[in-house]
Every structure is written in structure tokens, then in C-alpha cells.
Design an enzyme around this catalytic site. Structure first.
Site, short mmCIF file in Angstrom:
data_model
loop_
_atom_site.label_atom_id
_atom_site.label_comp_id
_atom_site.label_asym_id
_atom_site.label_seq_id
_atom_site.Cartn_x
_atom_site.Cartn_y
_atom_site.Cartn_z
N HIS A 17 0.85 -1.24 0.02
CA HIS A 17 -0.21 -0.09 0.09
C HIS A 17 0.89 1.25 0.06
O HIS A 17 0.74 2.21 -0.59
CB HIS A 17 -0.97 0.09 1.13
N LYS A 41 -16.15 -7.23 3.12
CA LYS A 41 -15.17 -7.79 3.80
C LYS A 41 -15.38 -8.08 5.49
O LYS A 41 -14.59 -8.58 6.15
CB LYS A 41 -13.83 -7.07 3.81
N ARG A 91 -2.32 -6.30 -8.01
CA ARG A 91 -1.49 -7.19 -8.02
C ARG A 91 -1.42 -8.38 -8.99
O ARG A 91 -0.48 -8.91 -9.27
CB ARG A 91 -1.33 -7.88 -6.51
N SER A 129 -3.04 -7.58 3.12
CA SER A 129 -3.44 -7.17 4.27
C SER A 129 -4.03 -8.51 4.98
O SER A 129 -3.72 -8.89 6.32
CB SER A 129 -4.62 -6.34 4.53
O1 PNS Z 1 -8.75 -1.96 0.47
P1 PNS Z 1 -9.93 -2.60 -0.36
O2 PNS Z 1 -10.71 -3.35 0.69
O3 PNS Z 1 -9.73 -3.13 -1.70
O4 PNS Z 1 -10.92 -1.19 -0.31
C1 PNS Z 1 -12.25 -1.10 -0.95
C2 PNS Z 1 -12.96 0.06 -0.78
C3 PNS Z 1 -13.13 0.47 0.73
C4 PNS Z 1 -12.24 1.29 -1.33
C5 PNS Z 1 -14.29 -0.11 -1.42
O5 PNS Z 1 -14.99 -0.94 -0.70
C6 PNS Z 1 -15.14 1.15 -1.36
O6 PNS Z 1 -14.92 2.25 -1.87
N1 PNS Z 1 -16.00 1.37 -0.36
C7 PNS Z 1 -16.85 2.73 0.19
C8 PNS Z 1 -18.29 2.44 -0.45
C9 PNS Z 1 -18.32 2.71 -2.03
O7 PNS Z 1 -18.19 4.07 -2.38
N2 PNS Z 1 -18.56 1.92 -2.71
C10 PNS Z 1 -18.63 1.79 -4.21
C11 PNS Z 1 -19.85 2.43 -4.70
S1 PNS Z 1 -21.26 1.49 -4.23
#
Ligand code: PNS
Length: 163
Positions: A17, A41, A91, A129
Site C-alpha cells: 500500500h 469484507k 497485484r 493485508s
Molecule cells: O482495500 P479495499 O478493501 O480493496 O478497499 C475497498 C474500498 C473500501 C475502497 C471500497 O469497498 C469502497 O470504495 N467502499 C466505500 C463505499 C463505496 O463508495 N462503494 C462503491 C460504490 S457503491
């Protein structure tokens, strides 16, 4: 002023990250690292406050990087911050398929948000993670995988709890 947002659950932030954040900080004038909830998650290991604290420790010294916690829609934060793009690391094909979908969804929401995908550096491709949480559960030393300040903080936490 072109600002990028690096969003993620950062549970916890890894060297992979941090590498993406560093590279975004070279490509853009300013970067906001955004600690969020990934609805897909489940509960996770660290609270949002802990995850934000770890991110703060990790980005210390990166002059044009700040961090926030955001519990809402990512596209709304982009508008609020006047950001030009989201930046995510990929990745491999699995990450790409997911991030491509997220990029399309976010582009369709208010503000027509663009996403920039950066290929992970080869040395970080195999770590995640999820792997860090597994190693933490088994009391392993994470200095090779997490930002030094974060690994030290975790180790100190264990020592304080007599582990
Ligand atoms: O590190 P990650 O788990 O890949 O991050 C994913 C994250 C938190 C960026 C994604 O789940 C997210 O954007 N969540 C916020 C809610 C949102 O805007 N969702 C997308 C449109 S519904």
C-alpha cells in the site's frame, strides 16, 4: 492543484500500500489516503481508528500526503475534496477484475470519477493485508511486510500485553 485519493480498508496498511501511496504522491500534487469500510469484507481485525493511526504512522514524512477516515460513498469524498482521481494498486488479474468493476461503478456516480490503476511492484505482489492478519494471529514478526513504524507499534502492543 491535482489531488488523488488512495482509498482502502488498510486492515492493516502494508508496504505494498505504502509503495502505491508514494508513487501516487509523485504523480499528483497532493494525495489523501482514505481509510474506509469494505462492505464485502466483514468485521476485520483493527478498528477504523487503529487503521487510521497506522496509516498516519506509515505516511509520516511524505509531505504532500494526508489521511482521513470516511464512512460514506467514495465518490462523495472525491467531490468534497475536489480530487482528480482515485488511485489503486493491482497485484494481478484478480485485483484487476475487481478494480475495473469498482472504477466503472465510481465513474458512473456523481462527479464522473476517474480511477488510475498502478501495477504493484513485484516484491509486493504476493503479500496482502489478509496475510498480515494471519501472521499477526500467529505472533509473527512483520517488519519485512509492514511499514517499520506500524510493525514496531504492533510488536510493542504485543510486549505490553505480555505476549
Ligand atoms: O482495500 P479495499 O478493501 O480493496 O478497499 C475497498 C474500498 C473500501 C475502497 C471500497 O469497498 C469502497 O470504495 N467502499 C466505500 C463505499 C463505496 O463508495 N462503494 C462503491 C460504490 S457503491
Amino acid at each position: 492543484m491535482r489531488r488523488a485519493i488512495c482509498p482502502g480498508s488498510f486492515d492493516p496498511i502494508t508496504l505494498g500500500h505504502l509503495d502505491i501511496i508514494r508513487r501516487a504522491s509523485v504523480l499528483f500534487d497532493a494525495v489523501t489516503v482514505c481509510v474506509m469500510v469494505n462492505g464485502g469484507k466483514g468485521g476485520g481485525m483493527f478498528s477504523a481508528e487503529e487503521r487510521l493511526e497506522f496509516v498516519r504512522l506509515a505516511v509520516e514524512g511524505l509531505e504532500n500526503v494526508d489521511c482521513v477516515r470516511w464512512d460514506g460513498l467514495l465518490a462523495d469524498l472525491v467531490v468534497q475534496q475536489g480530487a482528480s482521481a482515485l488511485v489503486k494498486g493491482v497485484r494481478g488479474a484478480g485485483d484487476f477484475d475487481w478494480e475495473y468493476q469498482m472504477a466503472c461503478i465510481n465513474r458512473g456516480l456523481g462527479g464522473a470519477v476517474e480511477t488510475v490503476l498502478l501495477p504493484a511492484a513485484p516484491e509486493y505482489v504476493y503479500f496482502s493485508s489478509t496475510m498480515a492478519r494471519e501472521m499477526i494471529r500467529y505472533g509473527q514478526d512483520l517488519r519485512k511486510y509492514l511499514p517499520t513504524a506500524v510493525a514496531d507499534r504492533l510488536r510493542k502492543g504485543n510486549e505490553d500485553h505480555g505476549e
